[in-house]
Design an enzyme around this catalytic site. Sequence first.
Site, mmCIF file in Angstrom:
data_model
loop_
_atom_site.group_PDB
_atom_site.id
_atom_site.type_symbol
_atom_site.label_atom_id
_atom_site.label_comp_id
_atom_site.label_asym_id
_atom_site.label_seq_id
_atom_site.Cartn_x
_atom_site.Cartn_y
_atom_site.Cartn_z
ATOM 1 C CB ALA A 1 3.971 -0.721 2.081
ATOM 2 N NE ARG B 1 12.627 -2.033 2.253
ATOM 3 C CZ ARG B 1 12.529 -2.375 0.975
ATOM 4 N NH1 ARG B 1 11.544 -3.117 0.556
ATOM 5 N NH2 ARG B 1 13.423 -1.983 0.093
ATOM 6 C CG HIS C 1 7.720 4.115 -4.146
ATOM 7 N ND1 HIS C 1 7.593 3.202 -5.171
ATOM 8 C CD2 HIS C 1 7.929 3.378 -3.025
ATOM 9 C CE1 HIS C 1 7.730 1.977 -4.704
ATOM 10 N NE2 HIS C 1 7.923 2.051 -3.399
ATOM 11 C CB CYS D 1 -0.892 -0.008 1.228
ATOM 12 S SG CYS D 1 0.028 0.101 2.788
#
Length: 417
Positions: A62, A93, A192, A59
């Site tokens: 994220a 991550r 992003h 999403c």
Amino acid sequence: MSEQPKVNREMVDDILSAYPEKAKKMRAKHIVVKDEGCTTCAIKSNSKTIPGVMTARGCAYAGSKGVVFGPVKDMIHISHGPVGCGYYSWSTRRNLAAGERGVDNFVPFQFTSDFTENDIVYGGDKKLETLIREIKELFPRVKGISIQSECPVGLIGDDIESVARKMSKEFDMPIVPVRCEGFRGISQSLGHHIANDAIRDHMIGKKERAEVGPYDVALIGDYNIGGDAWATKKVLEEMGLNVTNIWTGDGTAEMLQTAHQVKLNLIHCYRSMNYICKHLEEEYGVPWMEFNFFGPTKIEQSILAIAERFDEKIMKNAKAVIAKYKPMMEKVVEQYRPRLEGKKVMLYVGGLRPRHVIGAYEDLGMEVIGTGYEFAHKDDYDRTIPMMNDATVIYDDVTAYEFEEFVKRLKPDLIGS
């Protein structure tokens, strides 16, 4: 080994025949087979996932918190909302960062405003102020804070912008409100973009480095996953370049604030940060280029392409770097290529590797017969298709069922995911 079956449109249609007619029609647009001489990819991408069809896209939250902001090591990133999103995004991550934990490296930590039902009803602005004050008291050397808003924050209308302005003035440091509620985007890709815009509006140009040299460069879209940014930085510095800024693996708030002072931006993950590269070029005149440091062939090509942007000194150094490492790489290829020659590979990854690693497999004598992205846009696929052989299947937001069927029929020797 018997010859592998080639994918064709009939095979794709047969696989999709398991769906209801509407879903079949929609998914058909997301799968293409490369035709001979094709240079553009007529694939549907960056569109809503069909309800009931599984997806691995993530999403907007994220994309912002987990990718762009999370690796900035000397800032604290608040997951503003219920604990679930923060818990899920904590240490999932492998973003490596140098520094002392809790002093100038907060990457291993997770900070959440831990919304309860009471916060949903009455709002979380006051709680957010309290949390920021606690952070500053507990971690006095923190260089900035980002507020990563989760879905409920957008639904109830919390004014994170006013809290950020007030607290930023109180503590004289950047406090960045990021409207990255998960529901905003089709996938993490919009997260992003939102994060890029937040950095543009609140960070870039807020500081100036005292010394700026002719060989200063920035790594953009490298999150130091497993330490890859450190490896890239080493090669670039052996070429004579000065890597002053990394976005955002092992990065700092100051690197974001002084991003306008470099001579060239080198973008690793195009999908996540092409937006900011274009802004820096338009606003500050900083050029950018995509590079690929996966596999001997692409590394050599990228080193020479980067060197061409500078002078003879850098080009001379670049050729020396290639001469230094080429025998080492050839030794590895000679060891493994005889065992891997002719093996088939299918890929399904997130941002850049569906195309960046193709050359690395080919260096080992392997052939990529299928590839695809979780959250790519059209320009990603247009960059991918020239690297693929004819009759390669390309799939966007592939479902578990589709991928399993391709594997059963094409019988790859390896799946990279």
